[in-house]
Design a protein around this motif. Structure first.
Motif, short mmCIF file in Angstrom:
data_model
loop_
_atom_site.label_atom_id
_atom_site.label_comp_id
_atom_site.label_asym_id
_atom_site.label_seq_id
_atom_site.Cartn_x
_atom_site.Cartn_y
_atom_site.Cartn_z
N LEU A 144 0.86 -1.18 0.00
CA LEU A 144 0.00 0.00 0.00
C LEU A 144 0.90 1.23 0.00
CD1 LEU A 144 -3.16 0.55 0.28
CD2 LEU A 144 -2.58 1.36 2.58
N VAL A 145 0.56 2.21 -0.83
CA VAL A 145 1.22 3.52 -0.83
C VAL A 145 0.14 4.56 -0.63
CG1 VAL A 145 2.67 5.13 -2.12
CG2 VAL A 145 3.04 2.67 -2.36
N TRP A 146 0.40 5.54 0.23
CA TRP A 146 -0.62 6.53 0.55
C TRP A 146 0.02 7.85 0.98
CZ3 TRP A 146 1.17 2.80 3.75
CH2 TRP A 146 1.51 3.17 5.05
N ALA A 147 -0.81 8.87 1.13
CA ALA A 147 -0.37 10.19 1.57
C ALA A 147 -0.85 10.42 3.00
CB ALA A 147 -0.92 11.27 0.65
N TYR A 160 3.96 7.35 1.89
CA TYR A 160 4.44 6.21 2.67
C TYR A 160 4.13 4.92 1.93
CZ TYR A 160 4.82 9.65 6.36
OH TYR A 160 5.18 10.76 7.09
N ILE A 161 4.93 3.87 2.25
CA ILE A 161 4.70 2.53 1.69
C ILE A 161 4.78 1.52 2.82
CG2 ILE A 161 7.16 2.19 1.14
CD1 ILE A 161 6.26 0.60 -1.34
N ALA A 162 3.98 0.46 2.71
CA ALA A 162 4.03 -0.63 3.68
C ALA A 162 3.54 -1.91 3.03
CB ALA A 162 3.17 -0.31 4.91
N MET A 176 8.58 6.14 4.89
CA MET A 176 8.35 7.34 4.09
C MET A 176 9.18 7.29 2.81
SD MET A 176 8.53 11.40 5.08
CE MET A 176 10.33 11.49 5.02
N LEU A 177 8.52 7.50 1.67
CA LEU A 177 9.21 7.51 0.38
C LEU A 177 9.62 8.91 -0.05
CD1 LEU A 177 7.16 4.98 -1.79
CD2 LEU A 177 9.35 4.62 -0.65
N THR A 178 8.78 9.90 0.20
CA THR A 178 9.07 11.26 -0.23
C THR A 178 8.26 12.25 0.59
OG1 THR A 178 8.91 12.85 -2.07
CG2 THR A 178 7.36 11.03 -2.09
#
Length: 339
Positions: A144-147, A160-162, A176-178
């Motif tokens: 999952l990637v989300w803001a 974020y990714i998990a 956190m990716l960016t």
């Protein structure tokens, strides 16, 4: 090679298109922010005239009673899932929106049936503003990637990714990716949001949108190698410049919050995004309905994807802030001359 009319769907922001067995399923933010609807067609140009089926309505009160934003339709292990953001009230005491992320599931073959079941909130590391969840199964692992807002980082949201334990539950610590850091990501608001996966050869890409949702809104790009540890931030490189942005020459402003799909013949990657065709907005931009869904072809180069620029309109679009009638209006989707 197909020729696409733009816009492809009027007054639908945050467009999400999923192609399954040759059929295009479309969902997006409704201008009233109160329902989630799906339309589908076998050709992208037919989506505007395709009937919508409402599959979920906001609650009368509580955490899912306001501002239903950015639904995304996904197919995981034979079931359909829609990820969306919903709020209880407009703002927290600190001025942030109250949105959290939620999931509904449908195990029928047809996602437009009324058998959608609420699976609840996606619980993350912070109990803060969160939205724009997207998911992919990569090499057997669902991510999952989300803001989301980090209380200790300035701005509205980071990405974020998990890993996921199941389609509605995280299975590991988020990474956190960016975060907003470049000037073009920090205009009006410090925002990274609207992630979407794109795959080509041995690369994995994530596009995202940054800055306020007006003219400055633009698309950024993260890149990782297939087979890399996607939960390691060092596996990802970030473009220092936007890869898709306003094109005043074509009358297109604030493109972003995109998804990806394939062309009808399966040979081309398509970017589906929203954009306005004017800059003067009356009242709160949140309630201006004329962010229309559009499409462009992704060109591939030695350096990765080339998204080009937003194409000019070639179908009729509304000029007022009135919501279109349920049937789309008599002129909706009618081609017009570019001359």
């Amino acid at each position: 090679m197909a020729v696409y009319n733009n816009p492809i769907v009027l007054q639908r922001a945050d467009p999400w298109v999923l192609k399954v067995d040759g059929e295009y399923y479309f969902t997006a933010s409704d201008p009233e922010y109160n329902v989630i609807a799906i339309r589908h067609a076998s050709a992208i140009n037919d989506l505007q005239k395709a009937p919508e089926t409402i599959v979920w309505r906001k609650h009368e009160s509580g955490p899912q009673s306001k501002y239903i934003w950015a639904p995304e339709l996904h197919r995981v292990n034979g079931a359909w899932y829609i990820y969306y953001a919903a709020a209880e009230r407009e703002f927290e005491p600190n001025g942030m929106p109250t949105h959290r992320m939620y999931v509904i599931e449908n195990t029928d073959a047809d996602p437009t049936t009324d058998n959608w079941v609420e699976k609840g909130q996606v619980v993350t590391q912070f109990d803060t503003f969160s939205l724009d969840a997207t998911t992919e199964v990569i090499d057997g692992v669902q991510y999952l990637v989300w803001a989301q807002k980090d209380p200790d980082i300035p701005g509205n949201s980071n990405l974020y990714i998990a890993r996921m334990e199941n389609p509605w539950t995280l299975g590991g610590e988020p990474v956190m990716l960016t975060k907003p850091e470049y000037d073009w990501e920090c205009i009006d608001f410090l925002v990274n949001e609207g992630p979407a996966f794109l795959f080509h050869d041995d690369k994995i890409y994530i596009t995202y949108s940054a800055s306020g949702t007006g003219v400055p809104y633009a698309v950024g790009l993260l890149t990782a190698d297939r087979g890399a540890d996607l939960l390691d931030p060092n596996s990802w490189s970030k473009s220092p410049v936007p890869v898709f942005k306003t094109c005043a020459e074509n009358g297109q402003y604030g493109p972003g919050h995109n998804s990806f799909t394939k062309s009808e013949d399966g040979t081309e990657d398509l970017m589906v995004y929203h954009c306005r065709n004017y800059t003067e907005i009356k009242g709160d931009p949140l309630f201006d309905p004329n962010r229309h869904a559009r499409v462009g072809v992704v060109r591939w180069t030695e350096d990765g994807p080339d998204f080009g620029v937003p194409a000019p309109d070639d179908v009729w679009t509304p000029t007022s802030t009135e919501v279109l009638p349920a049937d789309g209006g008599p002129l909706a989707g009618t081609p017009v001359s570019r001359d």
